[in-house]
Design an enzyme around this catalytic site. Structure first.
Site, PDB file in Angstrom:
ATOM      1  N   ASP A  13       0.873  -1.159   0.000  1.00 35.31           N
ATOM      2  CA  ASP A  13       0.000   0.000   0.000  1.00 35.31           C
ATOM      3  C   ASP A  13       0.921   1.224   0.000  1.00 35.31           C
ATOM      4  O   ASP A  13       2.113   1.103   0.296  1.00 35.31           O
ATOM      5  CB  ASP A  13      -0.875  -0.037   1.268  1.00 35.31           C
ATOM      6  CG  ASP A  13      -1.718   1.198   1.403  1.00 35.31           C
ATOM      7  OD1 ASP A  13      -2.338   1.609   0.403  1.00 35.31           O
ATOM      8  OD2 ASP A  13      -1.766   1.780   2.512  1.00 35.31           O
ATOM      9  N   LEU A  14       0.380   2.393  -0.350  1.00 34.42           N
ATOM     10  CA  LEU A  14       1.224   3.598  -0.406  1.00 34.42           C
ATOM     11  C   LEU A  14       0.950   4.556   0.762  1.00 34.42           C
ATOM     12  O   LEU A  14       1.811   4.773   1.625  1.00 34.42           O
ATOM     13  CB  LEU A  14       0.985   4.317  -1.742  1.00 34.42           C
ATOM     14  CG  LEU A  14       1.649   5.680  -1.893  1.00 34.42           C
ATOM     15  CD1 LEU A  14       3.161   5.560  -1.958  1.00 34.42           C
ATOM     16  CD2 LEU A  14       1.135   6.367  -3.167  1.00 34.42           C
ATOM     17  N   ASP A  15      -0.288   5.103   0.764  1.00 34.07           N
ATOM     18  CA  ASP A  15      -0.617   6.150   1.739  1.00 34.07           C
ATOM     19  C   ASP A  15      -0.626   5.588   3.156  1.00 34.07           C
ATOM     20  O   ASP A  15      -1.394   4.680   3.461  1.00 34.07           O
ATOM     21  CB  ASP A  15      -1.987   6.759   1.415  1.00 34.07           C
ATOM     22  CG  ASP A  15      -2.025   7.387   0.031  1.00 34.07           C
ATOM     23  OD1 ASP A  15      -1.121   8.176  -0.273  1.00 34.07           O
ATOM     24  OD2 ASP A  15      -2.953   7.079  -0.751  1.00 34.07           O
ATOM     25  N   THR A  21       1.270  10.465   3.516  1.00 32.80           N
ATOM     26  CA  THR A  21       0.216  11.119   2.737  1.00 32.80           C
ATOM     27  C   THR A  21      -1.200  10.852   3.248  1.00 32.80           C
ATOM     28  O   THR A  21      -2.120  11.579   2.873  1.00 32.80           O
ATOM     29  CB  THR A  21       0.315  10.673   1.262  1.00 32.80           C
ATOM     30  OG1 THR A  21       0.667   9.285   1.259  1.00 32.80           O
ATOM     31  CG2 THR A  21       1.360  11.456   0.514  1.00 32.80           C
ATOM     32  N   LYS A  49      -9.536   5.234   5.517  1.00 32.89           N
ATOM     33  CA  LYS A  49      -8.216   4.772   5.049  1.00 32.89           C
ATOM     34  C   LYS A  49      -8.378   3.635   4.057  1.00 32.89           C
ATOM     35  O   LYS A  49      -9.094   2.665   4.335  1.00 32.89           O
ATOM     36  CB  LYS A  49      -7.365   4.306   6.223  1.00 32.89           C
ATOM     37  CG  LYS A  49      -6.750   5.440   6.996  1.00 32.89           C
ATOM     38  CD  LYS A  49      -5.811   4.902   8.074  1.00 32.89           C
ATOM     39  CE  LYS A  49      -5.338   6.036   8.962  1.00 32.89           C
ATOM     40  NZ  LYS A  49      -4.754   5.532  10.209  1.00 32.89           N
ATOM     41  N   GLY A  50      -7.710   3.740   2.927  1.00 34.50           N
ATOM     42  CA  GLY A  50      -7.720   2.661   1.935  1.00 34.50           C
ATOM     43  C   GLY A  50      -8.924   2.664   1.012  1.00 34.50           C
ATOM     44  O   GLY A  50      -8.978   1.888   0.061  1.00 34.50           O
ATOM     45  N   ARG A  53     -11.727   7.215  -3.821  1.00 36.18           N
ATOM     46  CA  ARG A  53     -12.191   8.595  -3.707  1.00 36.18           C
ATOM     47  C   ARG A  53     -13.723   8.694  -3.632  1.00 36.18           C
ATOM     48  O   ARG A  53     -14.272   9.306  -2.713  1.00 36.18           O
ATOM     49  CB  ARG A  53     -11.674   9.398  -4.903  1.00 36.18           C
ATOM     50  CG  ARG A  53     -11.734  10.891  -4.706  1.00 36.18           C
ATOM     51  CD  ARG A  53     -11.166  11.618  -5.907  1.00 36.18           C
ATOM     52  NE  ARG A  53      -9.816  11.181  -6.236  1.00 36.18           N
ATOM     53  CZ  ARG A  53      -9.189  11.449  -7.387  1.00 36.18           C
ATOM     54  NH1 ARG A  53      -9.814  12.163  -8.320  1.00 36.18           N
ATOM     55  NH2 ARG A  53      -7.965  11.021  -7.610  1.00 36.18           N
ATOM     56  N   SER A 120      -2.120   0.352  -4.398  1.00 34.20           N
ATOM     57  CA  SER A 120      -2.734   1.521  -3.758  1.00 34.20           C
ATOM     58  C   SER A 120      -4.050   1.847  -4.445  1.00 34.20           C
ATOM     59  O   SER A 120      -4.141   1.768  -5.677  1.00 34.20           O
ATOM     60  CB  SER A 120      -1.789   2.727  -3.886  1.00 34.20           C
ATOM     61  OG  SER A 120      -2.473   3.908  -3.526  1.00 34.20           O
ATOM     62  N   ALA A 121      -5.036   2.253  -3.651  1.00 33.66           N
ATOM     63  CA  ALA A 121      -6.327   2.661  -4.215  1.00 33.66           C
ATOM     64  C   ALA A 121      -6.241   4.048  -4.840  1.00 33.66           C
ATOM     65  O   ALA A 121      -7.170   4.500  -5.496  1.00 33.66           O
ATOM     66  CB  ALA A 121      -7.381   2.671  -3.112  1.00 33.66           C
ATOM     67  N   SER A 122      -5.101   4.714  -4.645  1.00 35.62           N
ATOM     68  CA  SER A 122      -5.002   6.112  -5.077  1.00 35.62           C
ATOM     69  C   SER A 122      -4.602   6.281  -6.535  1.00 35.62           C
ATOM     70  O   SER A 122      -3.582   5.752  -6.986  1.00 35.62           O
ATOM     71  CB  SER A 122      -3.989   6.857  -4.213  1.00 35.62           C
ATOM     72  OG  SER A 122      -3.793   8.159  -4.719  1.00 35.62           O
ATOM     73  N   ASN A 124      -3.558   8.960  -7.571  1.00 36.86           N
ATOM     74  CA  ASN A 124      -2.421   9.885  -7.513  1.00 36.86           C
ATOM     75  C   ASN A 124      -1.106   9.172  -7.196  1.00 36.86           C
ATOM     76  O   ASN A 124      -0.070   9.828  -7.057  1.00 36.86           O
ATOM     77  CB  ASN A 124      -2.669  10.940  -6.426  1.00 36.86           C
ATOM     78  CG  ASN A 124      -3.820  11.867  -6.784  1.00 36.86           C
ATOM     79  OD1 ASN A 124      -3.790  12.506  -7.833  1.00 36.86           O
ATOM     80  ND2 ASN A 124      -4.844  11.913  -5.948  1.00 36.86           N
ATOM     81  N   LYS A 151     -10.810  -2.106  -1.912  1.00 33.18           N
ATOM     82  CA  LYS A 151     -10.540  -2.797  -0.658  1.00 33.18           C
ATOM     83  C   LYS A 151     -11.807  -2.701   0.196  1.00 33.18           C
ATOM     84  O   LYS A 151     -12.465  -1.668   0.137  1.00 33.18           O
ATOM     85  CB  LYS A 151      -9.366  -2.121   0.072  1.00 33.18           C
ATOM     86  CG  LYS A 151      -8.065  -2.139  -0.750  1.00 33.18           C
ATOM     87  CD  LYS A 151      -6.987  -1.271  -0.090  1.00 33.18           C
ATOM     88  CE  LYS A 151      -5.780  -1.139  -1.021  1.00 33.18           C
ATOM     89  NZ  LYS A 151      -4.709  -0.279  -0.528  1.00 33.18           N
ATOM     90  N   GLU A 175       0.067  -3.025   4.795  1.00 36.47           N
ATOM     91  CA  GLU A 175      -1.082  -2.115   4.855  1.00 36.47           C
ATOM     92  C   GLU A 175      -1.173  -1.359   6.169  1.00 36.47           C
ATOM     93  O   GLU A 175      -0.741  -1.849   7.209  1.00 36.47           O
ATOM     94  CB  GLU A 175      -2.377  -2.932   4.733  1.00 36.47           C
ATOM     95  CG  GLU A 175      -2.987  -2.972   3.358  1.00 36.47           C
ATOM     96  CD  GLU A 175      -3.584  -1.647   2.894  1.00 36.47           C
ATOM     97  OE1 GLU A 175      -3.700  -0.725   3.720  1.00 36.47           O
ATOM     98  OE2 GLU A 175      -3.911  -1.544   1.714  1.00 36.47           O
ATOM     99  N   ASP A 176      -1.790  -0.170   6.129  1.00 34.16           N
ATOM    100  CA  ASP A 176      -2.101   0.551   7.373  1.00 34.16           C
ATOM    101  C   ASP A 176      -3.613   0.643   7.595  1.00 34.16           C
ATOM    102  O   ASP A 176      -4.044   1.180   8.611  1.00 34.16           O
ATOM    103  CB  ASP A 176      -1.531   1.981   7.344  1.00 34.16           C
ATOM    104  CG  ASP A 176      -2.247   2.854   6.334  1.00 34.16           C
ATOM    105  OD1 ASP A 176      -2.507   2.379   5.202  1.00 34.16           O
ATOM    106  OD2 ASP A 176      -2.570   4.006   6.671  1.00 34.16           O
TER     107      ASP A 176
HETATM  108  C1  BG6 Z   1      -5.960   5.411  -0.517  1.00 36.69           C
HETATM  109  C2  BG6 Z   1      -6.090   6.345   0.668  1.00 36.69           C
HETATM  110  O1  BG6 Z   1      -4.638   4.996  -0.631  1.00 36.69           O
HETATM  111  O2  BG6 Z   1      -6.329   6.088  -1.725  1.00 36.69           O
HETATM  112  C3  BG6 Z   1      -7.489   6.967   0.721  1.00 36.69           C
HETATM  113  O3  BG6 Z   1      -5.851   5.609   1.849  1.00 36.69           O
HETATM  114  C4  BG6 Z   1      -7.822   7.630  -0.612  1.00 36.69           C
HETATM  115  O4  BG6 Z   1      -7.530   7.914   1.759  1.00 36.69           O
HETATM  116  C5  BG6 Z   1      -7.667   6.597  -1.738  1.00 36.69           C
HETATM  117  O5  BG6 Z   1      -9.170   8.108  -0.601  1.00 36.69           O
HETATM  118  C6  BG6 Z   1      -7.970   7.175  -3.119  1.00 36.69           C
HETATM  119  O6  BG6 Z   1      -7.027   8.173  -3.416  1.00 36.69           O
HETATM  120  P1  BG6 Z   1      -7.112   9.179  -4.632  1.00 36.69           P
HETATM  121  O7  BG6 Z   1      -5.766   9.834  -4.599  1.00 36.69           O
HETATM  122  O8  BG6 Z   1      -7.360   8.397  -5.875  1.00 36.69           O
HETATM  123  O9  BG6 Z   1      -8.244  10.125  -4.339  1.00 36.69           O
HETATM  124 MG    MG Z   2      -2.958   3.195   3.362  1.00 35.68          MG
END
Ligand code: BG6
Ligand code: MG
Length: 227
Positions: A13-15, A21, A49-50, A53, A120-122, A124, A151, A175-176
Site C-alpha cells: 500500500d502507499l498512503d 500522505t 483509510k484505503g 475517492r 494503492s487505491a489512489s 495519484n 478494498k 497495509e495501514d
Molecule cells: C488510498 C487512501 O490509498 O487512496 C485513501 O488511503 C484515498 O484515503 C484513496 O481516498 C484514493 O485516493 P485518490 O488519490 O485516488 O483520491
Molecule cells: Mg494506506
C-alpha cells in the site's frame, strides 16, 4: 503455514505505509466534511483509510445521513474539490515525507531480490512515488482505475501478486488500513498491519511503526509461528 523462505514478493500500500500522505488525505476529507456539515471523528478518519475517492465521499455522506441529498454530478464536483485540495497539500512534498525506515527497507528488498508491486487505491500514486523519489522500485503497479471492487475486496492485492507472476502465498502485503488487511487476507497473502493493533487485529503480523519493518523482524515473526 507459510514459511519466510517461500516469500518471493512484497505488495505495498502507499498512503500511510510508504509516505505520510494519509494525513493529507484526511485533512482534505475533513475540510470537505466540515463544508458538508458532517461531523468528523477519529473513527471516520480510520474508516476512510484505503477507501477509493468516490466511496470515501459516499461514506462521509452516509455518516452524516446525507446519502440521498446530492446528485451524481454534485458528488463528482465534491470529489474533484477534495482532490484539488489534496494535490495542493502535496505541493513541495519530497523524499522527507517517506516514513521512517521505508527507504532502507525498500533498498534491502531490492538487494535481496524480492519482487515489488504497488496496490494503492489512489489514482495519484504515480505522482506521489515520483515526488518521493521511489518510482524506480515500483515498475509494477496495479491501476486502481481498472478494478471492479475496492478494498476490502481481494482484487487489488490478488492483482498485485499477478503482476509479479507470483502466487498469493508467495507474497506479503503491507497495509495501514483495516480494509487493506482484509483485502490481503482474502487474497491469500501474508498480511502485515502497520499501526494500531486494535484496529488491525486481523493482520498476520503487526508492527506499530514503519521503522519496525525489516526483513529480520518479519522473519522472526514468521518463525515464531505468528503466521
Ligand atoms: C488510498 C487512501 O490509498 O487512496 C485513501 O488511503 C484515498 O484515503 C484513496 O481516498 C484514493 O485516493 P485518490 O488519490 O485516488 O483520491
Ligand atoms: Mg494506506
Amino acid at each position: 503455514m507459510v514459511k519466510f523462505k517461500d516469500i518471493k514478493g512484497f505488495v505495498f500500500d502507499l498512503d500511510g505505509v510508504i509516505a505520510d500522505t494519509s494525513v493529507y488525505h484526511s485533512k482534505a476529507w475533513h475540510q470537505l466534511a466540515d463544508e458538508l456539515g458532517v461531523q468528523w471523528s477519529d473513527e471516520l478518519a480510520d474508516n476512510l483509510k484505503g477507501v477509493s475517492r468516490m466511496d470515501s465521499l459516499e461514506l462521509i455522506l452516509k455518516t452524516g445521513g446525507k446519502e440521498n441529498d446530492y446528485t451524481q454530478e454534485e458528488k463528482e464536483k465534491y470529489a474533484a474539490k477534495k482532490n484539488a485540495n489534496y494535490l495542493d497539500l502535496l505541493k513541495g512534498m519530497d523524499s522527507s515525507a517517506i516514513l521512517p525506515g521505508i527507504a532502507d527497507f525498500l533498498a534491502s528488498l531490492e538487494a535481496n531480490n524480492y519482487k515489488l508491486s504497488l496496490a494503492s487505491a489512489s489514482k495519484n500514486s504515480p505522482l506521489v512515488l515520483e515526488q518521493l523519489g521511489l518510482a524506480k522500485y515500483f515498475a509494477e503497479k496495479v491501476d486502481p482505475a481498472k478494478l471492479k471492487h475496492g478494498k476490502p475486496d481481494p482484487e487489488i492485492f490478488a492483482r498485485g501478486a499477478q503482476v509479479l507472476n507470483l502466487k498469493p502465498e508467495q507474497c506479503i502485503g503491507v497495509e495501514d488500513a483495516k480494509v487493506g488487511v482484509e483485502s490481503i487476507n482474502s487474497a491469500g497473502e501474508t498480511s502485515i498491519g502497520i499501526g494500531d493493533v486494535n484496529v488491525l487485529s486481523e493482520a498476520d503480523i503487526n508492527f506499530t511503526k514503519t521503522s519496525e519493518l525489516t526483513l529480520a523482524n518479519i522473519k522472526k515473526a514468521m518463525e515464531v509461528g505468528e503466521v
